[in-house]
Design a protein around this motif. Structure first.
Motif, PDB file in Angstrom:
ATOM      1  N   ALA A  39      -2.944 -12.722  -2.372  1.00  0.00           N
ATOM      2  CA  ALA A  39      -3.996 -11.914  -3.000  1.00  0.00           C
ATOM      3  C   ALA A  39      -3.542 -10.470  -3.175  1.00  0.00           C
ATOM      4  CB  ALA A  39      -5.267 -11.971  -2.150  1.00  0.00           C
ATOM      5  N   ILE A  40      -2.822  -9.925  -2.187  1.00  0.00           N
ATOM      6  CA  ILE A  40      -2.310  -8.556  -2.287  1.00  0.00           C
ATOM      7  C   ILE A  40      -1.326  -8.456  -3.440  1.00  0.00           C
ATOM      8  CG2 ILE A  40      -0.850  -6.848  -1.123  1.00  0.00           C
ATOM      9  CD1 ILE A  40      -2.085  -7.787   1.528  1.00  0.00           C
ATOM     10  N   GLN A  41      -0.426  -9.420  -3.547  1.00  0.00           N
ATOM     11  CA  GLN A  41       0.583  -9.389  -4.607  1.00  0.00           C
ATOM     12  C   GLN A  41      -0.063  -9.441  -5.990  1.00  0.00           C
ATOM     13  OE1 GLN A  41       3.470 -12.581  -4.461  1.00  0.00           O
ATOM     14  NE2 GLN A  41       5.010 -11.328  -5.503  1.00  0.00           N
ATOM     15  N   ALA A  42      -1.071 -10.290  -6.134  1.00  0.00           N
ATOM     16  CA  ALA A  42      -1.734 -10.410  -7.437  1.00  0.00           C
ATOM     17  C   ALA A  42      -2.514  -9.158  -7.790  1.00  0.00           C
ATOM     18  CB  ALA A  42      -2.662 -11.628  -7.416  1.00  0.00           C
ATOM     19  N   ASP A  43      -3.185  -8.552  -6.821  1.00  0.00           N
ATOM     20  CA  ASP A  43      -4.034  -7.395  -7.096  1.00  0.00           C
ATOM     21  C   ASP A  43      -3.227  -6.131  -7.364  1.00  0.00           C
ATOM     22  OD1 ASP A  43      -6.500  -5.919  -7.273  1.00  0.00           O
ATOM     23  OD2 ASP A  43      -6.130  -5.192  -5.242  1.00  0.00           O
ATOM     24  N   LEU A  44      -2.173  -5.908  -6.574  1.00  0.00           N
ATOM     25  CA  LEU A  44      -1.389  -4.673  -6.704  1.00  0.00           C
ATOM     26  C   LEU A  44      -0.181  -4.831  -7.617  1.00  0.00           C
ATOM     27  CD1 LEU A  44      -1.398  -3.364  -3.000  1.00  0.00           C
ATOM     28  CD2 LEU A  44      -2.965  -2.792  -4.876  1.00  0.00           C
ATOM     29  N   GLY A  45       0.047  -6.040  -8.089  1.00  0.00           N
ATOM     30  CA  GLY A  45       1.217  -6.254  -8.935  1.00  0.00           C
ATOM     31  C   GLY A  45       2.512  -6.026  -8.179  1.00  0.00           C
ATOM     32  N   ALA A  99      -5.315   1.468  -0.155  1.00  0.00           N
ATOM     33  CA  ALA A  99      -4.037   1.621  -0.853  1.00  0.00           C
ATOM     34  C   ALA A  99      -4.171   1.262  -2.330  1.00  0.00           C
ATOM     35  CB  ALA A  99      -2.979   0.761  -0.198  1.00  0.00           C
ATOM     36  N   PRO A 100      -3.780   2.198  -3.231  1.00  0.00           N
ATOM     37  CA  PRO A 100      -3.891   1.922  -4.665  1.00  0.00           C
ATOM     38  C   PRO A 100      -2.677   1.197  -5.232  1.00  0.00           C
ATOM     39  CG  PRO A 100      -3.202   4.188  -4.335  1.00  0.00           C
ATOM     40  CD  PRO A 100      -3.386   3.594  -2.958  1.00  0.00           C
ATOM     41  N   ALA A 101      -1.578   1.175  -4.474  1.00  0.00           N
ATOM     42  CA  ALA A 101      -0.346   0.579  -4.986  1.00  0.00           C
ATOM     43  C   ALA A 101       0.449   0.005  -3.820  1.00  0.00           C
ATOM     44  CB  ALA A 101       0.488   1.623  -5.726  1.00  0.00           C
ATOM     45  N   ALA A 102       1.451  -0.796  -4.156  1.00  0.00           N
ATOM     46  CA  ALA A 102       2.227  -1.478  -3.123  1.00  0.00           C
ATOM     47  C   ALA A 102       2.967  -0.500  -2.218  1.00  0.00           C
ATOM     48  CB  ALA A 102       3.215  -2.443  -3.780  1.00  0.00           C
TER      49      ALA A 102
END
Length: 468
Positions: A39-45, A99-102
């Motif tokens: 889910a983190i990977q999909a949301d933050l790209g 966090a807005p980004a990875a």
């Protein structure tokens, strides 16, 4: 020495309960993010490499700074260091949730690991300093049960929170959940946790901190990253360089008046044998649940919550037998640990027999053998923690606790690295189908953990045989 006298049973147990919250949170966040990873990977790209750092960055700073965290407790007060670690962990959890980004999430996870490294050694130190010797078996029994629940609960709670998607927030509640717990723990610690520190500790051994941190990084980083990276040359170079780095650390500590780690601690047989025993136990504990989770989800197609429910009976069994062990050890001593090591090894052997014997791979087939593993684990794991620190001088509690915590994390990283090689070499869905491939991979992993459990049994026999 400013250690509070051990007078009333209620005071130490209230203090122990508070620090156990820190142990639960530190371990929970090692597992809860595994479930949230997709889910983190999909949301933050996030790229694959960024996702790996989100998962392992926490473990890296956690492992590298545990000894330093324990020594800071000796120097500046275990209560003060615990509260500082909890505050940093809680603030870092807020940063993770927002966090807005990875890259921002990776930075926050590194800080989270640093906060955990300040907290966890104080748990062992508080038990050693505040709980009378005759009560420590029960305290360590509760600690072991808490750790077992955190190991399983991380994936259960993560699955529930991700599935609930509270207010459309996706993965972020897996970090928000730390905030109210952390704030309450800080307030209770400030009020109820007695302060203690080592009487002879004068200053932080900065050369020792630097050399040990480099040595642990050289050891932990390739173990954590090696399999995902395909074991390139630099992983082997780091592991080779770790050997002289640790040798240099021993040399530095022998020449330091106020060392980070007193090498003489290893002259005591319970500590000298107990540290490799704990590392060996943790090499099979967390790594096995990791490949079990992969087998259930990728092999049988279970959701994260469903996979968590499969090993929930094992978690309950572990909890019960951790409590049983705390009552048996004062009477039967090392024989409890011996029995636990044997039962644990038998549990892995039976799991391998079930999975490699041609029976269909179903949850019902493995739950009984997982519960047997937990019987052995409950009788072995929690008493082994007390065995390491049982004869430690309270003045060295933080130092010894940092070494113990580091052994747990290094053992965990080593186990994940080795079992990953075994599992993914045996897991080949293209030739056998996903369920059959998962059964073969988990079965071969069970053979590996049986061998590791046998090593642990040998180490148990090297512990002092006296009771208590």
């Amino acid at each position: 020495m400013t250690t509070t006298p051990r007078t009333e049973a209620a005071t130490p147990w209230s203090a122990v309960s508070i620090v156990l919250v820190g142990a639960f949170m530190a371990l929970l966040d090692s597992y809860i993010v595994i479930v949230a990873g997709p889910a983190i990977q999909a949301d933050l790209g996030a790229s694959g490499g960024e996702l790996q750092w989100i998962l392992v960055g926490y473990q890296l700073t956690y492992a590298v700074f545990l000894v330093t965290g324990g020594r800071l407790g000796d120097l500046y007060g275990r209560k003060r260091t615990f509260v500082a670690g909890m505050a940093l962990f809680t603030l870092a959890s807020v940063a993770c949730a927002l966090a807005p980004a990875a890259l921002a999430l990776i930075a926050a996870r590194l800080l989270q690991g640093l906060g955990a490294a300040l907290m966890l050694p104080q748990v062992y130190a508080v038990i050693t300093v505040l709980v009378p010797e005759q009560g420590r078996h029960r305290a360590y029994g509760v600690l072991g049960a808490v750790m077992g629940l955190a190991t399983v609960g991380g994936q259960l709670v993560g699955g529930l929170l991700i599935g609930a998607d509270l207010l459309g927030s996706g993965w972020r509640p897996v970090f928000w959940i730390n905030v109210p717990i952390g704030l309450v723990a800080i307030l209770l610690a400030a009020r109820l946790l007695p302060e203690s520190r080592a009487p002879l500790a004068r200053r932080l051994d900065l050369p020792g901190v630097v050399v040990l941190s480099v040595a642990l990084f050289l050891l932990a980083f390739p173990l954590i990253q090696g399999r995902q990276a395909g074991w390139p040359w630099w992983t082997w170079a780091c592991l080779a360089a770790a050997v002289p780095a640790f040798a240099l650390f021993v040399l530095v500590e022998r020449r330091t008046a106020d060392p980070l780690v007193r090498i003489s601690l290893f002259r005591a047989r319970p500590f000298a044998v107990g540290i490799p025993l704990v590392a060996t136990i943790y090499a099979l504990l967390s790594s096995y649940y990791l490949v079990l989770s992969i087998s259930l989800q990728d092999g049988l197609g279970l959701p994260a919550l469903g996979a968590g429910l499969v090993y929930a009976p094992a978690a309950l069994t572990f909890f019960v037998f951790s409590m049983v062990a705390s009552r048996l050890v004062p009477r039967y001593g090392r024989r409890v640990l011996e029995s636990g090591a044997v039962v644990l090894a038998i549990g892995y052997a039976l799991t391998a027999a079930v999975l490699l014997g041609g029976l269909p791979f179903t949850p019902a087939a493995v739950i009984p053998t997982l519960m047997l593993q937990s019987v052995g684990g409950g009788l072995l794991i929690t008493p082994s923690l007390n065995a390491v620190l049982a004869r430690t001088d309270p003045a060295d509690a933080g130092m010894a606790s940092g070494v113990l915590s580091t052994a747990q994390q290094v053992g965990n990283a080593l186990g994940v690295a080795l079992i990953g090689v075994v599992f993914f070499h045996a897991f080949d869905p293209a030739t056998a189908g996903r369920a059959a491939a998962a059964a073969h991979g988990l079965g071969m992993s069970s053979v590996f953990t049986f061998a590791v459990a046998t090593v642990a049994a040998v180490l148990v026999y090297l512990l002092p045989a006296r009771k208590g």
